[in-house]
Design a protein around this motif. Sequence first.
Motif, PDB file in Angstrom:
ATOM      1  N   MET A   7       4.319  32.223 -37.313  1.00 47.74           N
ATOM      2  CA  MET A   7       4.847  32.556 -35.993  1.00 47.74           C
ATOM      3  C   MET A   7       4.220  33.858 -35.491  1.00 47.74           C
ATOM      4  SD  MET A   7       8.544  33.862 -34.805  1.00 47.74           S
ATOM      5  CE  MET A   7       8.012  35.435 -35.429  1.00 47.74           C
TER       6      MET A   7
ATOM      7  N   LYS B 115       3.711  28.189 -32.414  1.00 52.91           N
ATOM      8  CA  LYS B 115       4.986  27.860 -31.772  1.00 52.91           C
ATOM      9  C   LYS B 115       5.852  26.945 -32.635  1.00 52.91           C
ATOM     10  CE  LYS B 115       3.235  28.410 -27.106  1.00 52.91           C
ATOM     11  NZ  LYS B 115       2.888  27.763 -25.842  1.00 52.91           N
TER      12      LYS B 115
ATOM     13  N   LEU C 273       7.888  29.003 -34.942  1.00 50.09           N
ATOM     14  CA  LEU C 273       9.025  29.604 -34.239  1.00 50.09           C
ATOM     15  C   LEU C 273      10.141  28.566 -34.094  1.00 50.09           C
ATOM     16  CD1 LEU C 273      10.349  31.931 -32.610  1.00 50.09           C
ATOM     17  CD2 LEU C 273       9.230  30.969 -30.584  1.00 50.09           C
TER      18      LEU C 273
ATOM     19  N   TRP D   7       9.326  36.338 -31.041  1.00 49.55           N
ATOM     20  CA  TRP D   7       8.059  35.798 -30.551  1.00 49.55           C
ATOM     21  C   TRP D   7       7.131  36.895 -30.037  1.00 49.55           C
ATOM     22  CZ3 TRP D   7       5.181  31.865 -31.327  1.00 49.55           C
ATOM     23  CH2 TRP D   7       4.153  31.536 -30.445  1.00 49.55           C
TER      24      TRP D   7
END
Length: 187
Positions: A12, A17, A20, A57
């Motif tokens: 991540m 993605k 995540l 993120w």
Amino acid sequence: MSNRDLEHYQKMIDGDKESLEAIYDKYEKLLYSFVIKLSSDPSLAEEVLQEVFIKLWTHKAKYDETKGKFSSWIVTITRYTAIDIIRAKKNESVSLEEETDMPEQQGDSVEDLVEWKEKSSEVRKAIDQLSDDQQKIVHLFYFQGCSQSKIAEECDLPLGTVKGRLRLALKHLKKHISTAEGGIRDA
């Protein structure tokens, strides 16, 4: 942190993605329940969750595996994010419960829940060893999310006294908890 969690976290960080999403899928229910338990506000819980995963993120919150478990870290990030959002909204009617009462989720391992409950019990026992004044300040600061200046105002104490009592309380807690765990205490 399991090897799979560490792998997802590192991917991540590199911009994956799907990793995540994997972290979100694993921790979303736990964190949502945690914020609901703190605030009893579903819309706040959704807002906090969104903010936590944005922090992950965008690398505003970075995990250091040498400082503890990933699950503990992400719950702590969630708690502080909830407090920040509540303060920003100046909604003081929302009372935060003790964060040591971790909500049980089906996806959590029994081992994690047992460890959490043992640590929670150790912290409560350590807090019980503090003076009444220190207990009150610790409760207001850590469990109610009050600022030190708000505590000073509420307890009719100078800010320096609040800071001193909080520092002394933390020193006693650290000593008591490290002794209870059989750890090495600072000299």
